[in-house]
Design a protein around this motif. Structure first.
Motif, PDB file in Angstrom:
ATOM      1  N   THR A 236       0.759  -1.314  -0.086  1.00 52.49           N
ATOM      2  CA  THR A 236       0.188  -0.081   0.021  1.00 52.49           C
ATOM      3  C   THR A 236       0.852   1.214   0.036  1.00 52.49           C
ATOM      4  O   THR A 236       1.884   1.292   0.435  1.00 52.49           O
ATOM      5  CB  THR A 236      -0.943  -0.023   1.339  1.00 52.49           C
ATOM      6  N   GLU A 237       0.462   2.275  -0.781  1.00 53.97           N
ATOM      7  CA  GLU A 237       1.075   3.397  -0.756  1.00 53.97           C
ATOM      8  C   GLU A 237       1.477   4.123   0.837  1.00 53.97           C
ATOM      9  O   GLU A 237       2.679   4.450   0.817  1.00 53.97           O
ATOM     10  CB  GLU A 237       0.343   4.479  -1.442  1.00 53.97           C
ATOM     11  N   LYS A 238       0.547   4.003   1.395  1.00 48.69           N
ATOM     12  CA  LYS A 238       0.693   4.681   2.644  1.00 48.69           C
ATOM     13  C   LYS A 238       2.005   3.843   3.798  1.00 48.69           C
ATOM     14  O   LYS A 238       2.791   4.399   4.592  1.00 48.69           O
ATOM     15  CB  LYS A 238      -0.423   4.621   3.840  1.00 48.69           C
ATOM     16  N   GLU A 239       1.593   2.414   3.551  1.00 46.21           N
ATOM     17  CA  GLU A 239       2.802   1.631   4.194  1.00 46.21           C
ATOM     18  C   GLU A 239       4.242   1.661   3.732  1.00 46.21           C
ATOM     19  O   GLU A 239       5.087   0.838   4.066  1.00 46.21           O
ATOM     20  CB  GLU A 239       1.999   0.100   4.360  1.00 46.21           C
ATOM     21  N   ALA A 240       4.406   2.005   2.453  1.00 44.85           N
ATOM     22  CA  ALA A 240       5.695   2.090   1.988  1.00 44.85           C
ATOM     23  C   ALA A 240       6.549   3.172   2.269  1.00 44.85           C
ATOM     24  O   ALA A 240       7.760   3.354   2.126  1.00 44.85           O
ATOM     25  CB  ALA A 240       5.549   2.356   0.328  1.00 44.85           C
TER      26      ALA A 240
ATOM     27  N   ARG B   3       8.385   6.533   0.111  1.00 48.60           N
ATOM     28  CA  ARG B   3       7.549   5.708  -0.538  1.00 48.60           C
ATOM     29  C   ARG B   3       8.401   5.216  -1.973  1.00 48.60           C
ATOM     30  O   ARG B   3       8.347   4.174  -2.353  1.00 48.60           O
ATOM     31  CB  ARG B   3       6.391   6.228  -1.063  1.00 48.60           C
ATOM     32  N   LEU B   4       8.739   6.146  -2.649  1.00 42.79           N
ATOM     33  CA  LEU B   4       9.480   6.111  -4.252  1.00 42.79           C
ATOM     34  C   LEU B   4      10.705   5.041  -3.883  1.00 42.79           C
ATOM     35  O   LEU B   4      11.148   4.154  -4.656  1.00 42.79           O
ATOM     36  CB  LEU B   4       9.813   7.404  -4.623  1.00 42.79           C
ATOM     37  N   VAL B   5      11.333   5.551  -2.675  1.00 45.89           N
ATOM     38  CA  VAL B   5      12.748   5.078  -2.458  1.00 45.89           C
ATOM     39  C   VAL B   5      12.614   3.620  -1.863  1.00 45.89           C
ATOM     40  O   VAL B   5      13.207   2.424  -2.603  1.00 45.89           O
ATOM     41  CB  VAL B   5      13.739   5.617  -1.494  1.00 45.89           C
ATOM     42  N   PHE B   6      11.463   3.247  -1.395  1.00 43.40           N
ATOM     43  CA  PHE B   6      11.066   1.821  -1.040  1.00 43.40           C
ATOM     44  C   PHE B   6      10.881   1.055  -2.022  1.00 43.40           C
ATOM     45  O   PHE B   6      11.393  -0.103  -2.206  1.00 43.40           O
ATOM     46  CB  PHE B   6       9.571   2.067   0.113  1.00 43.40           C
TER      47      PHE B   6
ATOM     48  N   GLY C 235      -3.101   2.130  -3.999  1.00 42.45           N
ATOM     49  CA  GLY C 235      -3.664   3.474  -3.641  1.00 42.45           C
ATOM     50  C   GLY C 235      -2.809   4.761  -4.144  1.00 42.45           C
ATOM     51  O   GLY C 235      -2.881   5.795  -3.557  1.00 42.45           O
ATOM     52  N   GLY C 236      -2.073   4.373  -5.053  1.00 40.64           N
ATOM     53  CA  GLY C 236      -1.188   5.545  -5.620  1.00 40.64           C
ATOM     54  C   GLY C 236      -1.698   6.272  -7.014  1.00 40.64           C
ATOM     55  O   GLY C 236      -0.869   6.882  -7.402  1.00 40.64           O
ATOM     56  N   LEU C 237      -2.860   6.006  -7.005  1.00 42.14           N
ATOM     57  CA  LEU C 237      -3.293   6.554  -8.683  1.00 42.14           C
ATOM     58  C   LEU C 237      -3.448   8.123  -8.409  1.00 42.14           C
ATOM     59  O   LEU C 237      -4.295   8.810  -7.725  1.00 42.14           O
ATOM     60  CB  LEU C 237      -4.830   5.936  -8.894  1.00 42.14           C
ATOM     61  N   ASP C 238      -2.723   8.862  -9.271  1.00 43.86           N
ATOM     62  CA  ASP C 238      -2.694  10.363  -9.183  1.00 43.86           C
ATOM     63  C   ASP C 238      -1.937  10.711 -10.446  1.00 43.86           C
ATOM     64  O   ASP C 238      -1.012  10.063 -10.843  1.00 43.86           O
ATOM     65  CB  ASP C 238      -2.063  10.894  -7.993  1.00 43.86           C
TER      66      ASP C 238
ATOM     67  N   LEU D 130       0.270  13.049 -11.181  1.00 41.30           N
ATOM     68  CA  LEU D 130       1.600  13.348 -10.748  1.00 41.30           C
ATOM     69  C   LEU D 130       2.513  12.250 -10.189  1.00 41.30           C
ATOM     70  O   LEU D 130       3.499  11.822 -10.657  1.00 41.30           O
ATOM     71  CB  LEU D 130       1.910  14.489 -10.005  1.00 41.30           C
ATOM     72  N   MET D 131       1.860  11.537  -9.119  1.00 41.11           N
ATOM     73  CA  MET D 131       2.360  10.316  -8.347  1.00 41.11           C
ATOM     74  C   MET D 131       2.780   9.277  -9.058  1.00 41.11           C
ATOM     75  O   MET D 131       3.766   8.458  -9.257  1.00 41.11           O
ATOM     76  CB  MET D 131       1.742   9.945  -7.140  1.00 41.11           C
ATOM     77  N   THR D 132       1.442   8.695 -10.045  1.00 42.94           N
ATOM     78  CA  THR D 132       1.637   7.586 -10.737  1.00 42.94           C
ATOM     79  C   THR D 132       2.844   7.329 -11.585  1.00 42.94           C
ATOM     80  O   THR D 132       3.723   6.147 -11.602  1.00 42.94           O
ATOM     81  CB  THR D 132       0.244   7.288 -11.549  1.00 42.94           C
ATOM     82  N   PRO D 133       3.129   8.408 -12.416  1.00 48.42           N
ATOM     83  CA  PRO D 133       4.361   8.174 -13.447  1.00 48.42           C
ATOM     84  C   PRO D 133       5.746   8.044 -12.564  1.00 48.42           C
ATOM     85  O   PRO D 133       6.503   7.199 -12.949  1.00 48.42           O
ATOM     86  CB  PRO D 133       4.525   9.601 -14.186  1.00 48.42           C
ATOM     87  N   LEU D 134       5.612   8.701 -11.458  1.00 44.64           N
ATOM     88  CA  LEU D 134       6.928   8.485 -10.459  1.00 44.64           C
ATOM     89  C   LEU D 134       7.006   7.044  -9.739  1.00 44.64           C
ATOM     90  O   LEU D 134       8.114   6.739  -9.822  1.00 44.64           O
ATOM     91  CB  LEU D 134       6.834   9.546  -9.363  1.00 44.64           C
ATOM     92  N   TYR D 135       5.685   6.654  -9.549  1.00 43.55           N
ATOM     93  CA  TYR D 135       6.001   5.231  -9.079  1.00 43.55           C
ATOM     94  C   TYR D 135       6.445   4.151 -10.039  1.00 43.55           C
ATOM     95  O   TYR D 135       7.147   3.164  -9.770  1.00 43.55           O
ATOM     96  CB  TYR D 135       4.414   4.787  -8.371  1.00 43.55           C
ATOM     97  N   PHE D 136       6.064   4.352 -11.401  1.00 45.36           N
ATOM     98  CA  PHE D 136       6.476   3.677 -12.565  1.00 45.36           C
ATOM     99  C   PHE D 136       7.973   3.873 -12.754  1.00 45.36           C
ATOM    100  O   PHE D 136       9.099   2.853 -12.825  1.00 45.36           O
ATOM    101  CB  PHE D 136       5.782   3.966 -13.791  1.00 45.36           C
ATOM    102  N   LEU D 137       8.328   4.958 -12.461  1.00 41.13           N
ATOM    103  CA  LEU D 137       9.940   5.465 -12.755  1.00 41.13           C
ATOM    104  C   LEU D 137      10.550   4.841 -11.502  1.00 41.13           C
ATOM    105  O   LEU D 137      11.879   4.406 -11.747  1.00 41.13           O
ATOM    106  CB  LEU D 137      10.202   6.628 -12.786  1.00 41.13           C
ATOM    107  N   ALA D 138       9.961   4.504 -10.344  1.00 39.75           N
ATOM    108  CA  ALA D 138      10.576   3.839  -9.270  1.00 39.75           C
ATOM    109  C   ALA D 138      10.809   2.510  -9.454  1.00 39.75           C
ATOM    110  O   ALA D 138      11.602   1.688  -8.759  1.00 39.75           O
ATOM    111  CB  ALA D 138      10.043   4.249  -7.788  1.00 39.75           C
ATOM    112  N   GLY D 139      10.100   1.719 -10.134  1.00 41.39           N
ATOM    113  CA  GLY D 139       9.740   0.220 -10.519  1.00 41.39           C
ATOM    114  C   GLY D 139       8.574  -0.263 -10.313  1.00 41.39           C
ATOM    115  O   GLY D 139       8.493  -1.608 -10.501  1.00 41.39           O
ATOM    116  N   ALA D 140       7.610   0.310  -9.988  1.00 41.03           N
ATOM    117  CA  ALA D 140       6.162  -0.398 -10.157  1.00 41.03           C
ATOM    118  C   ALA D 140       5.579  -0.685 -11.438  1.00 41.03           C
ATOM    119  O   ALA D 140       6.147   0.069 -12.435  1.00 41.03           O
ATOM    120  CB  ALA D 140       5.341   0.571  -9.309  1.00 41.03           C
ATOM    121  N   ASP D 141       4.932  -1.744 -11.405  1.00 32.70           N
ATOM    122  CA  ASP D 141       4.365  -2.136 -12.605  1.00 32.70           C
ATOM    123  C   ASP D 141       2.833  -1.749 -12.773  1.00 32.70           C
ATOM    124  O   ASP D 141       2.232  -1.903 -13.948  1.00 32.70           O
ATOM    125  CB  ASP D 141       4.455  -3.545 -13.122  1.00 32.70           C
TER     126      ASP D 141
END
Length: 331
Positions: free
Chosen positions: A178-182, A189-192, A213-216, A218-229
């Motif tokens: 979950t976004e909040k627990e990362a 969260r991105l570093v995690f 829970g990370g749908l946004d 601005l934030m969603t592209p950065l989660y992809f850049l961090a390694g999320a699928d």
């Protein structure tokens, strides 16, 4: 490179995925069934729905013509939302009976023309290793299976607490957090996510990472850049996605068409939000090849913010000895 999403070894869709979620907790005065019926006619990509709502709120999965349904275990929906009820919300915001046994029975009786990935039941009274073992034992052989990383109650989730158990995650089709627990900040969260991806790659666990829970915009592209699928969330129902991120729905409606019926306008915004979500997937695929942050936004200021945060993320991961955060495939 984003990993494909598979069910029991069969590729269903390519990553990355931005997944619209449905929940009885999403909108205080609108049932989850109504929400599904008013949006299912334009949704053609994977979605997330809670097993709790399938049981207690008669969610009809046959309304959906999608390749994949991620079935959440219901932990979020069991939280009592007394504030929403006091403000006139629906009685479905009260917590109804739910258990691991009820979840298993729901999966056993589930009928869907789409492929299904079932998310592990929350067992936060156990250690991470014990949670993984329990989830492996509880896997439903007819569906794909995702493990949602959860800290033990009163503890926090850390890469160090997962290190000894990473190899065991190879038994699942998806690995979620979950976004909040990362982390307690967006950068944490991105570093995690980046460190988790690096550790999984190091141990040969080539499974997609799902940020819940990370749908946004601005934030969603950065989660992809961090390694999320995979990234999912309810914000597409609650806010309006625009050039500068997510905006409160009534405010957006007032600025766009103050004379319009707010209720009707909100459903038009949700349809537009879905288009933005799909666009995020395509933007990331373009970025993979040319490395241009403009793929994510036509707004110059937003582009600078994305590039700056990504640069900071890469520096933080390098400092921690991790290097698998996404970088473009340019020559």
């Amino acid at each position: 490179m984003p990993l494909p999403i598979s069910v029991r070894g069969k590729v269903i869709v390519d990553g990355p995925l931005v997944v619209p979620s449905f929940s009885s907790k999403a909108l205080p005065r609108t049932s989850v069934d109504t929400t599904l019926r008013r949006t299912a006619n334009f949704i053609v990509s994977p979605v997330l729905i809670s097993a709790y709502d399938i049981v207690h709120h008669d969610v009809d999965l046959d309304l959906l013509d999608v390749p994949l349904i991620i079935v959440d275990s219901g932990g979020y929906e069991t939280l009592v939302d007394e504030e929403s009820r006091r403000k006139g919300g629906l009685t479905e915001h009260a917590a109804l009976p739910w258990s691991a046994e009820m979840y298993a029975e729901t999966l056993t009786g589930l009928r869907s023309k789409a492929s299904v990935i079932a998310v592990s039941y929350d067992r936060t009274w156990l250690s991470v290793g014990e949670q993984i073992n329990a989830a492996l034992e509880a896997r439903d052989g007819r569906a794909g299976n995702a493990f949602l990383l959860k800290p033990r109650a009163e503890e926090i989730l850390t890469i160090e607490s997962l290190r000894d158990h990473i190899g065991e995650l190879d038994g699942f089709d998806l690995v979620g957090v979950t976004e909040k627990e990362a982390g307690s900040s967006f950068m944490e969260r991105l570093v995690f996510i980046g460190r988790l991806r690096a550790l999984m790659d190091e141990r040969g666990v080539t499974k997609p990472i799902h940020v819940f829970g990370g749908l946004d915009p601005l934030m969603t592209p950065l989660y992809f850049l961090a390694g999320a699928d995979v990234v999912d969330g309810l914000s597409w129902l609650r806010f309006a996605f625009g050039r500068h991120g997510a905006q409160y729905l009534p405010a957006y409606a007032a600025l766009t068409d103050a004379a319009a019926s707010l209720q009707d306008f909100e459903w038009k915004i949700r349809r537009a939000n879905y288009g933005v979500a799909v666009g995020m997937q395509n933007a990331f695929r373009r970025f993979r090849t040319d490395g241009r942050y403009e793929a994510f936004s036509a707004d110059g200021e937003a582009t600078k913010v994305l590039a700056g945060i990504h640069a900071t993320l890469l520096e933080a991961l390098d400092a921690s000895g991790s290097s698998s955060a996404f970088q473009p495939e340019t020559d």
